[in-house]
Design a protein around this motif. Sequence first.
Motif, PDB file in Angstrom:
ATOM      1  N   GLN A  32      43.152  40.833  47.162  1.00  0.00           N
ATOM      2  CA  GLN A  32      42.479  39.915  47.916  1.00  0.00           C
ATOM      3  C   GLN A  32      41.404  39.085  47.184  1.00  0.00           C
ATOM      4  O   GLN A  32      41.356  37.702  47.385  1.00  0.00           O
ATOM      5  CB  GLN A  32      41.844  40.456  49.459  1.00  0.00           C
ATOM      6  N   ALA A  33      40.521  39.427  46.479  1.00  0.00           N
ATOM      7  CA  ALA A  33      39.560  38.860  45.580  1.00  0.00           C
ATOM      8  C   ALA A  33      40.397  37.874  44.744  1.00  0.00           C
ATOM      9  O   ALA A  33      39.932  36.938  44.577  1.00  0.00           O
ATOM     10  CB  ALA A  33      38.618  39.750  44.932  1.00  0.00           C
ATOM     11  N   LYS A  34      41.493  38.565  43.924  1.00  0.00           N
ATOM     12  CA  LYS A  34      42.134  37.779  42.989  1.00  0.00           C
ATOM     13  C   LYS A  34      42.584  36.657  43.753  1.00  0.00           C
ATOM     14  O   LYS A  34      42.594  35.261  43.159  1.00  0.00           O
ATOM     15  CB  LYS A  34      43.058  38.652  42.490  1.00  0.00           C
ATOM     16  N   MET A  35      43.346  36.625  44.795  1.00  0.00           N
ATOM     17  CA  MET A  35      44.104  35.660  45.695  1.00  0.00           C
ATOM     18  C   MET A  35      43.112  34.572  46.096  1.00  0.00           C
ATOM     19  O   MET A  35      43.304  33.567  45.897  1.00  0.00           O
ATOM     20  CB  MET A  35      44.765  36.303  46.862  1.00  0.00           C
ATOM     21  N   LEU A  36      41.906  35.002  46.417  1.00  0.00           N
ATOM     22  CA  LEU A  36      40.580  34.117  46.653  1.00  0.00           C
ATOM     23  C   LEU A  36      40.226  33.176  45.866  1.00  0.00           C
ATOM     24  O   LEU A  36      39.872  32.016  45.917  1.00  0.00           O
ATOM     25  CB  LEU A  36      39.630  34.849  47.524  1.00  0.00           C
ATOM     26  N   THR A  37      40.181  33.961  44.415  1.00  0.00           N
ATOM     27  CA  THR A  37      39.650  33.079  43.455  1.00  0.00           C
ATOM     28  C   THR A  37      40.808  32.071  42.996  1.00  0.00           C
ATOM     29  O   THR A  37      40.452  30.891  42.504  1.00  0.00           O
ATOM     30  CB  THR A  37      39.292  34.123  42.258  1.00  0.00           C
ATOM     31  N   GLU A  38      42.089  32.560  43.035  1.00  0.00           N
ATOM     32  CA  GLU A  38      43.072  31.525  42.794  1.00  0.00           C
ATOM     33  C   GLU A  38      43.019  30.614  43.682  1.00  0.00           C
ATOM     34  O   GLU A  38      43.454  29.339  43.355  1.00  0.00           O
ATOM     35  CB  GLU A  38      44.379  32.432  42.562  1.00  0.00           C
TER      36      GLU A  38
ATOM     37  N   TRP B 101      43.728  56.733  50.564  1.00  0.00           N
ATOM     38  CA  TRP B 101      43.629  55.456  51.323  1.00  0.00           C
ATOM     39  C   TRP B 101      42.564  54.710  50.881  1.00  0.00           C
ATOM     40  O   TRP B 101      42.432  53.699  50.844  1.00  0.00           O
ATOM     41  CB  TRP B 101      43.128  55.743  52.916  1.00  0.00           C
ATOM     42  N   LYS B 102      41.355  55.415  50.245  1.00  0.00           N
ATOM     43  CA  LYS B 102      40.132  54.598  49.711  1.00  0.00           C
ATOM     44  C   LYS B 102      40.892  53.924  48.481  1.00  0.00           C
ATOM     45  O   LYS B 102      40.524  52.698  48.132  1.00  0.00           O
ATOM     46  CB  LYS B 102      39.276  55.623  49.039  1.00  0.00           C
ATOM     47  N   THR B 103      41.744  54.397  47.590  1.00  0.00           N
ATOM     48  CA  THR B 103      42.202  53.958  46.430  1.00  0.00           C
ATOM     49  C   THR B 103      43.113  52.797  47.051  1.00  0.00           C
ATOM     50  O   THR B 103      42.952  51.457  46.432  1.00  0.00           O
ATOM     51  CB  THR B 103      43.124  54.856  45.746  1.00  0.00           C
ATOM     52  N   MET B 104      44.052  52.756  47.837  1.00  0.00           N
ATOM     53  CA  MET B 104      44.716  51.920  48.309  1.00  0.00           C
ATOM     54  C   MET B 104      44.015  50.593  49.017  1.00  0.00           C
ATOM     55  O   MET B 104      44.133  49.318  48.503  1.00  0.00           O
ATOM     56  CB  MET B 104      45.726  52.250  49.597  1.00  0.00           C
ATOM     57  N   LEU B 105      42.965  50.855  49.810  1.00  0.00           N
ATOM     58  CA  LEU B 105      42.095  49.935  50.235  1.00  0.00           C
ATOM     59  C   LEU B 105      41.143  49.225  49.086  1.00  0.00           C
ATOM     60  O   LEU B 105      41.333  47.901  48.953  1.00  0.00           O
ATOM     61  CB  LEU B 105      40.896  50.487  51.102  1.00  0.00           C
ATOM     62  N   GLY B 106      40.797  49.990  47.967  1.00  0.00           N
ATOM     63  CA  GLY B 106      40.021  49.055  46.927  1.00  0.00           C
ATOM     64  C   GLY B 106      41.087  48.288  46.040  1.00  0.00           C
ATOM     65  O   GLY B 106      40.902  47.203  45.829  1.00  0.00           O
ATOM     66  N   ASN B 107      42.383  48.727  45.965  1.00  0.00           N
ATOM     67  CA  ASN B 107      43.574  47.776  45.297  1.00  0.00           C
ATOM     68  C   ASN B 107      43.655  46.828  46.244  1.00  0.00           C
ATOM     69  O   ASN B 107      43.761  45.411  45.757  1.00  0.00           O
ATOM     70  CB  ASN B 107      44.721  48.653  45.184  1.00  0.00           C
ATOM     71  N   HIS B 108      43.603  46.773  47.529  1.00  0.00           N
ATOM     72  CA  HIS B 108      43.789  45.798  48.512  1.00  0.00           C
ATOM     73  C   HIS B 108      42.883  44.635  48.382  1.00  0.00           C
ATOM     74  O   HIS B 108      42.976  43.414  48.296  1.00  0.00           O
ATOM     75  CB  HIS B 108      44.199  46.459  49.804  1.00  0.00           C
ATOM     76  N   ARG B 109      41.536  45.219  48.231  1.00  0.00           N
ATOM     77  CA  ARG B 109      40.448  44.473  48.027  1.00  0.00           C
ATOM     78  C   ARG B 109      40.433  43.291  46.974  1.00  0.00           C
ATOM     79  O   ARG B 109      40.129  42.348  46.865  1.00  0.00           O
ATOM     80  CB  ARG B 109      39.214  45.282  48.224  1.00  0.00           C
TER      81      ARG B 109
END
Length: 180
Positions: A130-136, A119-127
């Motif tokens: 999201q950060a990549k989408m926010l910068t785009e 779950w930690k790995t999945m949440l890290g990937n999700h964050r």
Amino acid sequence: MGIGKSKIIPSINVDDMLKKAGISHEIEAEKQDADKRLTEIREAKEALLKIHQDLLDAIKAEGEAAMVLQEAISSSNNVINGICNAIVKAEQNTRFKATIKFEHLVQLQQLLNQAIETWKTMLGNHRSEQAKMLTEHESNMRKILRRNEGVWFSDFWMKVLVIFLFVYTVVLGLVAYCVA
């Protein structure tokens, strides 16, 4: 026609004798034919009586078989009911004993730790996504603002708009008051 007449013996009529002999022969032939048919009828009667007896035996055997089948059905119903009752009784009276060993708790803890890491790995990937989408999104917004596309007001022009709307509303209110 007669054969010579004798004074002692009366004359014999041959034609009558031949007729009588022919009639006797016909009677004898019919008698033999009637005897044959009577014999055939007696044999047929015996065969029918034997068939009748065989049918009666078959009917009796069928009745006995039906009775045996009814008893078998009744017996099978009793067996089925007994089995069902035994199953229900076993279900009601059975108590299960459960024990938990230390090794099982260790395995459970390991599985939980693996799930948490996943779950930690999945949440890290999700964050990171999201950060990549926010910068785009920010990059797209900058491009839009550079090209002066869309609606955007600077602080100065926003102040000018608010003041204009305030003055317009006051003037409109005064005109409406004066006219009335």
